[in-house]
Write an enzyme that holds these catalytic residues in place. Structure first.
Site, PDB file in Angstrom:
ATOM      1  N   CYS A   1      -8.398 -77.044  96.843  1.00  0.00           N
ATOM      2  CA  CYS A   1      -7.513 -76.603  95.763  1.00  0.00           C
ATOM      3  C   CYS A   1      -7.138 -77.833  94.938  1.00  0.00           C
ATOM      4  CB  CYS A   1      -6.294 -75.850  96.296  1.00  0.00           C
ATOM      5  SG  CYS A   1      -5.107 -76.843  97.227  1.00  0.00           S
TER       6      CYS A   1
ATOM      7  N   ASN B   1      -4.154 -80.081  97.444  1.00  0.00           N
ATOM      8  CA  ASN B   1      -4.348 -80.029  98.890  1.00  0.00           C
ATOM      9  C   ASN B   1      -3.026 -80.014  99.661  1.00  0.00           C
ATOM     10  OD1 ASN B   1      -5.884 -82.032 101.480  1.00  0.00           O
ATOM     11  ND2 ASN B   1      -6.036 -79.833 101.241  1.00  0.00           N
TER      12      ASN B   1
ATOM     13  N   CYS C   1      -0.991 -76.726  99.276  1.00  0.00           N
ATOM     14  CA  CYS C   1      -0.596 -75.307  99.381  1.00  0.00           C
ATOM     15  C   CYS C   1      -1.745 -74.420  99.841  1.00  0.00           C
ATOM     16  CB  CYS C   1      -0.060 -74.800  98.040  1.00  0.00           C
ATOM     17  SG  CYS C   1       1.469 -75.578  97.472  1.00  0.00           S
ATOM     18  N   ARG C   2      -2.648 -74.089  98.928  1.00  0.00           N
ATOM     19  CA  ARG C   2      -3.684 -73.089  99.214  1.00  0.00           C
ATOM     20  C   ARG C   2      -4.743 -73.569 100.199  1.00  0.00           C
ATOM     21  NH1 ARG C   2      -5.330 -72.083  93.142  1.00  0.00           N
ATOM     22  NH2 ARG C   2      -4.880 -74.321  93.160  1.00  0.00           N
ATOM     23  N   SER C   3      -5.346 -74.727  99.942  1.00  0.00           N
ATOM     24  CA  SER C   3      -6.448 -75.152 100.821  1.00  0.00           C
ATOM     25  C   SER C   3      -5.985 -75.504 102.230  1.00  0.00           C
ATOM     26  CB  SER C   3      -7.273 -76.276 100.183  1.00  0.00           C
ATOM     27  OG  SER C   3      -6.511 -77.404  99.889  1.00  0.00           O
TER      28      SER C   3
ATOM     29  N   ASP D   1      -1.673 -70.180  92.506  1.00  0.00           N
ATOM     30  CA  ASP D   1      -1.145 -71.398  93.116  1.00  0.00           C
ATOM     31  C   ASP D   1       0.347 -71.209  93.396  1.00  0.00           C
ATOM     32  OD1 ASP D   1      -0.382 -73.929  93.915  1.00  0.00           O
ATOM     33  OD2 ASP D   1      -1.549 -74.945  92.347  1.00  0.00           O
TER      34      ASP D   1
END
Length: 158
Positions: free
Chosen positions: A9, A12, A14-16, A126
């Site tokens: 993301c 690096n 939150c999402r990934s 995000d």
């Protein structure tokens, strides 16, 4: 034979890392440790060395999913040769990954939501900006389930 996945993301945090933690949890539950490896990275460098975002950590704690030892890092050219699959969390990150890795990395590069076409969306929102970590977790959990099924088909039969 083992199979390796890198989730990517923007920062690096939150999402990934959420996808990395969820996927590791699923791999552990299915006894595929050592056969499937997972990591995460960001296209940006703002958060290098930091743990996942507080919202991600709170959500993972709620589901009792470990993120122990996870620290943000930036994707490198070497990742294109080290991983079998690189999963971009949105269209802009996919473009940035392709630009960074060049014309023909060894890794296959896909967008995360290509695993969930029924959602009719291209990008995982995000939560750093939206604050909606629960929505992202639902997508990540569902997508990781489908991704693990896809990977399982590539592994030698036990």
């Amino acid at each position: 034979m083992s199979y390796s996945v890198l989730f990517v993301c923007l920062g690096n945090i939150c999402r990934s890392p959420m996808a990395e933690a969820v996927m590791r949890h699923r791999i552990d539950k299915e006894g595929l440790n050592g056969e499937v490896t997972v990591d995460s990275a960001g296209t940006g460098d703002w958060h290098i060395g930091r743990p996942p975002h507080e919202g991600t950590r709170d959500l993972l704690d709620r589901y009792r999913i470990s993120y122990e030892g996870m620290k943000a890092r930036q994707i490198s050219v070497q990742d294109g040769g080290d991983f079998d699959l690189i999963v971009a969390m949105d269209t802009k990150n996919e473009q940035d990954i392709r630009a960074r890795l060049g014309v023909s990395p060894r890794a296959e590069i896909i967008r995360f939501l290509s695993l969930l076409p029924e959602r009719g969306m291209d990008d995982v929102p995000d939560p750093y900006y939206t604050g909606n970590f629960d929505e992202v977790y639902e997508m990540v959990n569902e997508g990781c389930e489908k991704l693990l099924a896809r990977i399982r088909d590539k592994l030698p039969q036990r």
